[in-house]
Each structure stands twice: as C-alpha cells, then as structure tokens.
Motif scaffolding. Structure first.
Motif, PDB file in Angstrom:
ATOM      1  N   LEU A   1       0.820  -1.201   0.000  1.00  0.00           N
ATOM      2  CA  LEU A   1       0.000   0.000   0.000  1.00  0.00           C
ATOM      3  C   LEU A   1       0.853   1.250   0.000  1.00  0.00           C
ATOM      4  O   LEU A   1       1.914   1.277   0.598  1.00  0.00           O
ATOM      5  CB  LEU A   1      -0.882   0.046   1.246  1.00  0.00           C
ATOM      6  N   SER A   2       0.344   2.264  -0.680  1.00  0.00           N
ATOM      7  CA  SER A   2       1.020   3.543  -0.625  1.00  0.00           C
ATOM      8  C   SER A   2      -0.011   4.584  -0.194  1.00  0.00           C
ATOM      9  O   SER A   2      -0.977   4.846  -0.903  1.00  0.00           O
ATOM     10  CB  SER A   2       1.576   3.886  -2.008  1.00  0.00           C
ATOM     11  N   LEU A   3       0.150   5.106   1.014  1.00  0.00           N
ATOM     12  CA  LEU A   3      -0.823   6.055   1.551  1.00  0.00           C
ATOM     13  C   LEU A   3      -0.147   7.421   1.656  1.00  0.00           C
ATOM     14  O   LEU A   3       0.763   7.583   2.451  1.00  0.00           O
ATOM     15  CB  LEU A   3      -1.304   5.622   2.934  1.00  0.00           C
ATOM     16  N   THR A   4      -0.606   8.365   0.831  1.00  0.00           N
ATOM     17  CA  THR A   4       0.025   9.680   0.911  1.00  0.00           C
ATOM     18  C   THR A   4      -0.421  10.366   2.197  1.00  0.00           C
ATOM     19  O   THR A   4      -1.548  10.226   2.628  1.00  0.00           O
ATOM     20  CB  THR A   4      -0.346  10.556  -0.297  1.00  0.00           C
ATOM     21  N   TYR A   5       0.501  11.141   2.765  1.00  0.00           N
ATOM     22  CA  TYR A   5       0.213  11.752   4.058  1.00  0.00           C
ATOM     23  C   TYR A   5      -0.916  12.764   3.973  1.00  0.00           C
ATOM     24  O   TYR A   5      -1.694  12.914   4.902  1.00  0.00           O
ATOM     25  CB  TYR A   5       1.468  12.413   4.635  1.00  0.00           C
ATOM     26  N   ASN A   6      -1.034  13.474   2.822  1.00  0.00           N
ATOM     27  CA  ASN A   6      -2.104  14.469   2.800  1.00  0.00           C
ATOM     28  C   ASN A   6      -3.473  13.802   2.777  1.00  0.00           C
ATOM     29  O   ASN A   6      -4.410  14.277   3.398  1.00  0.00           O
ATOM     30  CB  ASN A   6      -1.921  15.493   1.663  1.00  0.00           C
ATOM     31  N   ARG A   7      -3.540  12.634   2.108  1.00  0.00           N
ATOM     32  CA  ARG A   7      -4.810  11.910   2.115  1.00  0.00           C
ATOM     33  C   ARG A   7      -5.125  11.372   3.508  1.00  0.00           C
ATOM     34  O   ARG A   7      -6.265  11.424   3.971  1.00  0.00           O
ATOM     35  CB  ARG A   7      -4.776  10.756   1.114  1.00  0.00           C
ATOM     36  N   ILE A   8      -4.089  10.840   4.154  1.00  0.00           N
ATOM     37  CA  ILE A   8      -4.303  10.337   5.519  1.00  0.00           C
ATOM     38  C   ILE A   8      -4.822  11.460   6.396  1.00  0.00           C
ATOM     39  O   ILE A   8      -5.784  11.310   7.152  1.00  0.00           O
ATOM     40  CB  ILE A   8      -2.984   9.772   6.098  1.00  0.00           C
ATOM     41  N   ALA A   9      -4.181  12.636   6.266  1.00  0.00           N
ATOM     42  CA  ALA A   9      -4.596  13.769   7.084  1.00  0.00           C
ATOM     43  C   ALA A   9      -6.052  14.114   6.808  1.00  0.00           C
ATOM     44  O   ALA A   9      -6.822  14.398   7.730  1.00  0.00           O
ATOM     45  CB  ALA A   9      -3.696  14.966   6.788  1.00  0.00           C
ATOM     46  N   ILE A  10      -6.449  14.067   5.528  1.00  0.00           N
ATOM     47  CA  ILE A  10      -7.827  14.441   5.194  1.00  0.00           C
ATOM     48  C   ILE A  10      -8.822  13.434   5.741  1.00  0.00           C
ATOM     49  O   ILE A  10      -9.877  13.799   6.264  1.00  0.00           O
ATOM     50  CB  ILE A  10      -7.960  14.628   3.669  1.00  0.00           C
ATOM     51  N   VAL A  11      -8.457  12.146   5.657  1.00  0.00           N
ATOM     52  CA  VAL A  11      -9.364  11.129   6.203  1.00  0.00           C
ATOM     53  C   VAL A  11      -9.546  11.349   7.706  1.00  0.00           C
ATOM     54  O   VAL A  11     -10.675  11.403   8.211  1.00  0.00           O
ATOM     55  CB  VAL A  11      -8.824   9.716   5.914  1.00  0.00           C
ATOM     56  N   ILE A  12      -8.426  11.514   8.401  1.00  0.00           N
ATOM     57  CA  ILE A  12      -8.515  11.718   9.852  1.00  0.00           C
ATOM     58  C   ILE A  12      -9.314  12.980  10.152  1.00  0.00           C
ATOM     59  O   ILE A  12     -10.198  13.005  11.014  1.00  0.00           O
ATOM     60  CB  ILE A  12      -7.105  11.808  10.470  1.00  0.00           C
TER      61      ILE A  12
END
Lengths: 380, 250, 529
Positions: free
Chosen positions: C372-383
């Motif tokens: 998996l490759s999870l970009t940090y900005n997407r992670i931040a948006i999900v959270i």
C-alpha cells in the motif's frame, strides 16, 4: 370550456407582437438600406433568433414550473438533446465537404480513426427523421425519467436535485469522445440546411421567422393546455397535490404528461437554436445553464406564459449588453437578479404589472371579473 | 367472521401501523355501515388521522384487513383508485385549490373521468353545470362562485371542501374536524349539513368539539393509543370509566 | 540451504581477497579507455567497477556524466568543481593540449548504470545501498553478482538485505549458467518479494528454461498475482475511503443546513471556496511575515476559515434565507444567485486563475505499508474528515445549540413558545453549517485547485451524498459519503473515472425513486406533512 376557442386578451397581445417581430426583423434586415438608421445588421438576426429560441425554452419551463410546480433544474438537457438531433442532421449534410472529405463520416469520427458510422447516427441524413428525433429523444428521456420520479412521488427540491444530476450526468457523457457526439468540441462547421447555406442572410431570416412561428405555436399550445380542464388539474396539483389525489386524480400521470410535452418543446427550441448559432457542444448540458433559464421565467413572472417569453428576452438582452460593456459585472448582475426576484417580486415583471392593474381597476370600482388568468399567478 | 349477506361498507380489522417503532394504530377494528354516520373521538395521538390515512390509501398498514363494500382491498389501492371507489376525504385544515375560483374547485371535484387525455378534451356538460348550481346553493357559495377560493373565509373554505366532497358523489365521506375554527352558528349549520348528507351516504366525522358531536347525535367511537377504547351512544361512551380517564377528564 | 550459502559466501570472500591483494586491475584497465572504442570502454568499465579500488566509483560516475576526459593517451577526471585530476594517480593534473570526453553509447551507458549499482552497494549510507540494490535489480547485470554477494555478507539492515537478496535472485534467475537449484531458490525469494517487477521477471523466463523451473516460476507468479490483487483491492478501498472523506467534508455542512434545517443552500460550495481562499491568504501572510510558521499554516487557517465562512453564512441567512423559509424552491434560486456573486467576487479580488496553496512538510510524502502507498495528505484528510464528523455529532447531540437546532427542526412553533429564539438558532445553525464547509475548504485546498470554481465542483456531489444518505441524519451523510466514495473507486478500474461517475449518478437517480427520502429516512407523519 367556453374560453377555449376564443383567444383571451393576453394571447392576442403576445401573438400580435410576435407577428410584428416576424415581419419587422426580416424587413429591416433585408430591405432597409445598409447604413441607414433602420437597418438591422446581419449579425443581429441570428442573435435575436437565439433569444426567441430561449423564449421557447423558457415557455416550456413555465409550463411545468408555473402551472404544475415542477421545478426542473435539468431542462437544458432536453434543449441540448433537441439541439444535438438537429446538429447531427446538419453534420451529415456536410457530406464530403469536411476537412477530411470523407463521404459519410463527420470529421471528428475520421479524426478518431473510426471506420463506420455508429448505428445511432443512421437516418439523421433524412430531414423528417431528424425532426422526429428532435421531438422523440427529449420526449422519451423525459417520459422515462418522469415515470420513475413521479411514480415514486419524488417532489419539490428532491426532484430539482435529481434533474440537476440528470443533466450533469449527460454533460459528462457527452464530453466523452467515444460517445460519438464529437466530445469536447461538439458538432460544428455546419454548411447548409435543406440545401440552403447557413451563412447566407436570407437563410438566417427564414430561420428567424421559423423560430418566431415556433414560439407562437408553442405559446398557443401551452395556452390551450392550461386553459383546459387538464390545465386546471395541473394548477390543482401545484397548489394542493394530496387534495388532488384524494379527488381521484392520478397526479403522476398529469405530471408525466406535462413534463414530457415540456421536454419536447425544449427540444424544438434547441433544434432551432443550433443552426442559428452554428454549434452545439456539451456545455449546453451544464447544470448552471438550466438554473439560469429558470430565472428567466421568474423574472418575467411564472405561471403566466407571456412572462416566460418576456423574461427570456429581457434577461438575455441584458446579458448581451453586460458581457459586452461590463463583462466583470455580469455575474454580479445575474446573481443579484436571482436574489431580487425571489425576495421582492416573486410574481415577476408581469405579475407585478398585473397586480398594479388589478388594484387600479378595484380603485375605479369595477367588480372582479372572470379572469382569464384563473390558474395563473403564484401562491406565495 | 362469515361474510354477511350485505357486506358492511367499510370494514377494518386488526389494522396496525407503526412509525419507527411507535404504534400509531394498534390492531384497530372498525365497521361502518351504509348510510351510517359515525363520530370518532379520542385524544391527540390516538390514531384518528392515521386511520383516515389507511382508509384513503395514503399510509399502508403493516398488517390487517381494510375492505370497502366487502370486496375492495384498500391496502393495495392508491389514493386515486380509492377516491374513484367512492371514498371522499376532507382534511383537518381546509384544503381547497386557492388559486382556482369556487366554481372551478367544484368542477374539478365533480365525478367524471380523471385521466389526463380525457380532461384535456373535456367540455363542461349541461348536466355538470346544473349539478354545480345545486352544490353552490347547498354550500351557500352561489354569490362567491367567481371568487378565488383563497379569498374565502375559513368557514367558507370548510364548506367548499365539503361541497367538493359531495361533488365526487362518494359512498363514504371521511371528515376531519369540520367544526374547527368555526363560529357557533357555523358549527350548528355544519352539523345540520352533515346530518342531511348522512341520510344518503355514510359519514365518518373526527371531532374534538363535544357540543358538535352531541349535535350530530350519532354512534360514537373513542380511540386511544391506536385502538378502539369504547363504542356506543355518546352518553354511554362518556360514562365509560376509561374514556373519562384518558380523554374527557374528570 | 544454509550450508550451501555459507560455502558460497566463503568462496566469494576468497575471490574478493585475491582481487584486492593483487592490486592491479584498476591500473591495468585504465589504458583501455585510451582506445576510445565502445567495446574497450565497456571492458575497462567492468574491470574498474569490480576492482574494489577507492576511486572506482568516482571514475564510473565521471564516465556517466561525460567528465572522464582523454588527452594524449592519458585519462583525466574533471571533478564537479572543475579541477582536473589524473585518474591513475589521483593527483591534480594540468595537462596540455586538447581534452575530449570519452564517448559512450547506450550499451556503455547501461553498463555504467549497472556498475554504479554494484559500486554503491557497499556505500555507508543505507538509503544509497537500497537504491543501488534496486538499480541492480533492474539491470540484472551478472557482473554485479560478486559485489552483491559481498554486500549481502556484510549487510546489517534487514530492509536493505531483502532488497539485495531480491537483486541477487533476479540476476541468478536470468543468468544462463546458474544452477537449477539456485534458480529455484531465487524464485522463492522473488515470490517473497511479491511486487510488479518480480512478477515481470517470473513471467518472462527464457524460452529454453527447464520445465520444472517454468512451473515453479508460474506458481510463484500466480501467488504474487493473488497477493497483488489483494493489495490492489485494499488500495482501492483506501482510495474509496479517501474520496469518501472528501465527499464527507464537502457534504457535512450541507447535512446541517439542508438536512436538519431544510434549507437548500446552492452557495454551499462557495463556503468551501471561501475556506480554501482563507487558507491561501493565511499562507501568503505567513510567507511574507513569518515563514517559520508555514508548517502550522493549516492549523492557523482552520479557525479563520470557520469564522470567515460562518460569518458569510450568517449574513446570507439574515439577509436572504430567513425571508424564504417554507419556500424551498425560491431559496434554491436565491442562494444560486448568491453563489454567482460570491464566485465573481472572489474572481474580482483574487483573479480567475488557480492560486497556489502550499503543502506543509509534514503532509508531503507517503507511507508505504507492504503493497500500500498512503500519501500523508490523504491520511490527514481522512482523519480530519472523521474528526469533524465526530465533533459535529457531539455538538448536535450534547450542546444546547444542538438541542435547540433539533427542537426548531422538529417543531418550530413549539420551540418558539418554549422561549427558544428561533431566529437566532436559524442563523447560528446556518453559520455552523457554513463554517464547517469553510474548514472543509482548508482541507480541500490541499488536494484541489483553489480557483473561483472550486465550490461548483462539489455542489452536485454533496447534494447527492445528503440525498442518498437521507435527510436529517448525520450518520446517513457519513454512510452516504463513504458508499459513494467506495462505489466510485470500485467502478473506476472497470469503467473509467467519467463513466464511473455517470453510472453512480444514474444509480442515485434510480435509488431516489426507490427510497425518495434516502437511506436513513425518518418515517412518520411529521415528515410527510
């Protein structure tokens, strides 16, 4: 109904004005000496023709919104579909005169390396068939959509939102190249219609007169519809839907009928629009367009038919002037118009005028008469 | 229950309706005979309006039987079909077509074919015109025939709506709080009108106004928590311990 | 087979020692460059790369960059700084006469890359070693094998070691004269590695490979494919959640204004836009006055965006919407007009083009978890989306504002007679919904173009989410957003993005026919009235 065969005052005024325009515009364009004050320059004829088509489109929206309370935010889709049907005919008329000089395929298909004409383009080289499609394609879409929506009693804003989704989905679809409708660029570079060159002033005059005639016919059709008992049921649905239901009317059948008729009118408007502006592309499906045309009706006064025509002409003339003189301010003006009309003149120009007139009559002491506008007007 | 020789006009049995767990109707049973007038009383939330909704097809019951004239299953028909069978309904708040003239209101209600194509080409017949004259007289609105219904007084709207019901020529009229918001004189007149109607048609009246119910002088059914609490003459029902407790108050 | 490996390692070590004791291949190879023929250059290159000489790396790099020069039969190296050194001695030199770079062709260039890979395998920096391992894996240069063996022997970092072994397996598999048993071991290692490249290697075995090898490779490839499909599905789920979070952010304010207040706010998208432009202004200010705070810019923008959009929202409610309660269609038109004015206003102030909103350092990059490759900005948006949702849920449930809003929603007149100032509640609730849209704008400025049209892109989607999820229910909005997000991303691989979206729109239109009031509709008389 006793009033059905006799035209009421409003209709006489509207039809006389339309007749005058249908005569004056071609005469001033064709016969007046160029350069004289009376001369109407060549580029104005298709512009006015465009307004007339918009007026017909506004009429179709007024029929469902003003009289049946259905606020469609997707009527631009029916307009565009009618336009595409006409565009497909005009495209096939180009024949081998395209850039790639292919005998059958339009340029964009050659460009996409297509070998055969897709099946849904068959028959569009025949004018009567194309005209049939102008009516049928929007009509059938409206029928299916309406059948689904009205049967399950999707009303009010929900209906508005899904009509918007419908036109949005169509816009996305028509933007796709492999849909076979020219993608992004749409259909353009038309040459002639029934053998008459589209660029010539005389063809444009004829198209203008045809548009005015279509508007007049559309107006008469709507007037007849809303004047009949059918029209009274529509207004009943608008004002008290469940009361109408409990009287034994199948509200969904009425809505479906008027929605389909309205979509076909919009299709005709689109078909007349395309040869005059010379292009049809997917942006005609943009939800914003459909919302904008609702405001034409609101400005003129919904539930009056004549108001829709008036509103379309006034707003579009204003748009032309603004985008020429103060392009920055057009959206401010349009946005302000939306707010002003909904807040201060919910009955529009015509409604406000009518209100003044009635008050004046009351002050003069005449009794309320059997108004031919019964059914018109809007419940606040 | 074996089928009677002449079926009851309206037959409800074991009707249950729940909204998100709340039981608006709880195994309700009720029978209305031909040309019978019945008054329904009961506290707010007893299920009076929901019962009307079930009879007119607006709400589908979770279970139970609802038959009209012994053979028509009301639980599967829609509002329009039920109206065509001959059930008319008046709402709690007067609901007329405000932008139409009084006459047009009646015209729309008059028993006729209801399809869109038929109304498009329909013309008013002499018979209809006469019927409208009679109705206008009966609901005392002849003088107001060309006025917009929205301009009428509250009481006049109530009467117009009753007139529209009559124009439908129903076999059963469901009338929700006809006396609400009326003057005493209007209330008395309304009671008389309803008694007159009940000579030929079945009428079900939902009402809170006990004076009005007494004026009607008919069998009374008291609903509570979605089922029948008591049934009988007004005096008998008023004397019922439970009715006094939940509704009339001591 | 550990015993075999030990034997191999000892063997390799021996070769390595002999190579370094002889102390000559580097010097011997140098004159070959002088011929300036591709074949000789390549031979020299390979010899130097395997010489273990201290300057080997610099020479190969210089060759790659065209800094290895030839002048009068001598080889010179031009350092990046510009000074010339004699390659043989390592001393600074000052040659006379013309110097010309040693020519390279594609073949030599490839060899150079491979040589660099094996040379940097022994670098002190683990990241360099990792990159080198990857380079060797790609080149599969047999010449690098010995260096690789050496590197594996002394590697301490597990991660790098895996990469090194993968590279060795790749070489062995493609080396014609390797033992079948070695090749089988290589296949196992590649299967364990399990990525696209390993798969490519396993599926492109030479045609003359022994059947048992072909079978082993086929099985391994199948295993990898299954695993890749799994990770791929997981990645799609993540994309779905990510898109769902974006939709949730865009729609959640609408769930308050439309869902609980019944107000159709077509200018909702413009509230998102205001939030995004607030972020832009905050970042510009920070760039101008306190560049050190840049990483905190989004946190500074959040409350400001809430205030900005919330204030505009309250102004809209007080100025327009309150006159239109009970007339939803008019509200729709009036707020559409407002949206046009707001768009044009922003266009007039900030210009029609996209404005640059930067990403703080802590939000750049990606988290790699297995496949998996999870970009940090997407992670931040999900959270962030879920936090906003949770906070809003708590606000609506436990604060007096939430209580009042619910009271007014359910029975306006009763609420008013209980002393609730319904006007104020309307304004505050509308402000809350708009403010939430504003903070959504802060988040969306990180993944979308900040332009006057920003809001338009979200309005239809947000309405779809709220209508699908069911009006008047925040949970419905959550489920609606996630379902639409996931469905969109699930369809995308098959139908493409545009067609997928069309399918979703049609599905929603059909769905509304079935359940006109959405997934989590309230039932009962009050709703139908």
């Amino acid at each position: 109904m006793t009033t059905q065969s006799v035209l009421d005052k409003q209709s006489i005024v509207v039809l006389s004005l339309l007749a005058a325009v249908a005569v004056l515009v071609p005469v001033l364009n064709g016969l007046a000496v160029p350069g004289s004050a009376l001369h109407l320059s060549d580029h104005l004829v298709p512009l006015l023709g465009k307004y007339i088509c918009f007026a017909l489109l506004a009429l179709s929206v007024d029929l469902i919104w003003g009289y049946c309370g259905i606020l469609s935010l997707g009527h631009g889709a029916f307009f565009a579909l009618g336009g595409y049907a006409m565009g497909m005919y005009l495209m096939r008329q180009i024949g081998p005169r395209g850039v790639y000089a292919h005998p059958v395929l339009p340029d964009f298909m050659v460009f996409l390396n297509w070998k055969d004409l897709p099946w849904f383009w068959y028959g569009f080289d025949v004018f009567p068939f194309a005209m049939l499609m102008v009516l049928l394609v929007p009509g059938i879409l409206a029928f299916i959509f309406g059948w689904l929506a009205f049967r399950s009693r999707v009303t009010g804003v929900y209906l508005s939102i899904i009509t918007q989704a419908m036109t949005y989905a169509l816009m996305l679809a028509f933007f796709r190249n492999n849909m076979g409708f020219g993608g992004n660029n749409g259909l353009t570079d038309f040459k002639d219609i029934l053998g008459f060159p589209l660029q010539s002033a005389s063809t444009r005059r004829v198209l203008f007169v045809l548009s005015v005639a279509a508007l007049g016919a559309g107006y008469l059709l709507c007037r007849w519809l809303v004047g009949s008992k059918f029209g009274k049921v529509l207004v009943a649905v608008r004002d008290a839907e469940s009361r109408t239901r409990f009287l034994g009317y199948r509200v969904e059948h009425y809505k479906l009928a008027v929605f389909t008729i309205s979509a076909m009118l919009a299709g005709v408007a689109g078909a007349l629009y395309v040869p005059q502006v010379g292009i049809i592309n997917p942006s005609e499906f943009a939800p914003a367009n459909s919302i904008e045309l609702v405001i034409w009706v609101a400005v003129g006064g919904r539930g009056t038919l004549a108001g829709a025509i008036l509103g379309a002409l006034v707003v579009n003339a204003g748009k032309t002037w603004f985008t020429g003189a103060l392009p920055e301010f057009w959206l401010f003006a349009l946005g302000g118009l939306f707010i002003f009309v909904t807040l201060f003149t919910p009955r529009g120009i015509l409604g406000a005028g009518q209100g003044l007139w009635e008050r004046a009559k009351q002050m003069l002491g005449s009794k309320p008469s059997r108004s031919s506008f019964s059914g018109g007007g809007v419940v606040p | 229950m074996s089928a009677p020789v002449t079926p009851t006009l309206l037959y409800l049995d074991d009707i249950t309706v729940s909204f998100d767990g709340f039981r608006a109707l709880n195994s309700l049973s009720l029978a209305i005979d031909h040309a019978e007038m019945r008054a329904i009383i009961g506290p707010n939330g007893a299920g009076k309006t929901t019962m009307m909704d079930v009879i007119t097809g607006k709400t589908r019951p979770d279970q139970g039987t609802a038959l009209f004239e012994g053979s028509h299953d009301l639980t599967v028909l829609d509002e329009a079909a039920i109206a065509e069978l001959g059930i008319g309904r008046k709402f709690q708040t007067p609901t007329v077509f405000e932008m139409h003239s009084v006459e047009d209101n009646l015209l729309l209600a008059i028993k006729d074919k209801r399809g869109p194509f038929l109304t498009l080409f329909s013309r008013r017949t002499t018979l209809e015109r006469e019927r409208i004259e009679v109705l206008l007289e009966r609901i005392r609105l002849t003088a107001h025939r060309y006025r917009k219904a929205g301009e009428l007084s509250h009481g006049q709207k109530q009467w117009l709506e009753i007139g529209m019901l009559l124009a439908q020529e129903p076999k059963l009229l469901l009338i929700d709080e006809p006396a609400a918001g009326m003057t005493d004189q209007e209330t008395a007149d309304t009671a008389e009108l309803l008694r007159d109607i009940a000579k030929t048609k079945a009428v079900v009246v939902v009402e809170h106004d006990m004076t009005f119910v007494r004026d009607l002088n008919v069998k009374v059914t008291c609903l509570h928590d979605g089922s029948v609490l008591a049934e009988g003459s007004l005096d008998a029902v008023s004397a019922n311990e439970r009715v006094v407790e939940v509704y009339l108050g001591r | 087979m550990p015993s075999l490996r030990i034997v191999l390692q000892v063997f390799v070590l021996l070769i390595g020692m002999t190579a370094s004791t002889k102390a000559g291949p580097y010097e011997e190879a140098l004159p070959k460059f002088a011929a300036d023929s591709y074949a000789d250059t390549e031979t020299a290159l390979s010899a130097i790369a395997n010489s273990g000489h201290a300057r080997a790396l610099t020479v190969v790099e210089a060759l790659r960059d065209g800094r290895l020069l030839l002048g009068a039969g001598q080889v010179y190296l031009k350092e990046v700084s510009g000074t010339l050194i004699d390659v043989a001695t390592g001393q600074a030199a000052n040659p006379t006469g013309n110097l010309k770079p040693i020519r390279v062709n594609n073949r030599v260039r490839r060899a150079t890359e491979a040589a660099l890979g094996s040379l940097t395998l022994l670098s002190a920096d683990p990241a360099t070693r990792l990159n080198a391992a990857r380079a060797v894996f790609r080149s599969r240069d047999v010449a690098a094998l010995s260096a690789l063996e050496r590197a594996i022997a002394q590697e301490s970092d597990v991660h790098v070691r895996d990469a090194l072994e993968g590279a060795r397996a790749a070489i062995i598999l493609s080396k014609p004269d390797a033992l079948i048993s070695d090749k089988k071991a290589a296949i196992e290692i590649l299967e364990a590695r399990g990525d696209q490249q390993a798969l490519a290697l396993l599926t492109t075995l030479p045609s003359d490979a022994p059947p048992e090898l072909v079978k082993a490779a086929g099985d391994a490839a199948e295993g990898i494919q299954t695993r890749l499909a799994f990770w791929n599905a997981l990645q799609n789920v993540w994309y779905g959640i990510s898109l769902g979070s974006v939709l949730l952010l865009a729609a959640i304010g609408l769930a308050i204004t439309f869902g609980t207040m019944g107000v159709i706010n077509m200018a909702h998208g413009e509230m998102v836009m205001i939030g995004a432009y607030t972020t832009f202004v905050v970042q510009e200010t920070i760039r101008g006055y306190a560049p050190g705070l840049f990483d905190a810019s989004l946190f500074i923008a959040l409350p400001l965006a809430f205030l900005a959009a919330g204030t505009v929202g309250i102004m809209i409610e007080r100025g327009v919407i309150r006159f239109l309660y009970g007339r939803p269609l008019e509200t729709l038109l009036a707020t559409w007009g407002l949206s046009l004015i707001l768009q044009q206003g922003v266009r007039t102030i900030f210009g029609p083009t996209n404005r640059e909103v930067g990403t703080p350092a802590w939000m750049s990059g990606a988290l790699e978890v297995s496949g998996l490759s999870l970009t940090y900005n997407r992670i931040a948006i999900v959270i962030f989306a879920f936090s906003v949702f949770a906070v809003l849920l708590l606000v609506m449930r436990y604060t007096s504002l939430g209580l009042y809003v619910r009271a007014v929603t359910q029975n306006r007149r009763m609420a008013a007679s209980m002393g609730i100032r319904t006007n104020r509640i309307d304004a505050l609730a509308f402000g809350l919904g708009s403010g939430v849209a504003g903070i959504a704008g802060v988040a969306l400025s990180q993944i979308d173009n900040v332009s006057p049209n920003l809001g338009q892109g979200y309005i239809i989607d947000s309405f779809m989410v709220v209508v699908f999820g069911g009006v008047g229910n925040l949970w419905g909005t959550l489920v609606g957003a996630m379902t639409l997000g996931a469905a969109n991303k699930m369809l995308e691989p098959y139908a493409g993005a545009v067609l997928g979206k069309i399918v979703i729109l049609i599905a929603i239109i059909l769905f509304i026919q079935r359940r006109p009031r959405g997934l989590f509709a309230l039932k009962g008389r009050a709703v139908e009235a």
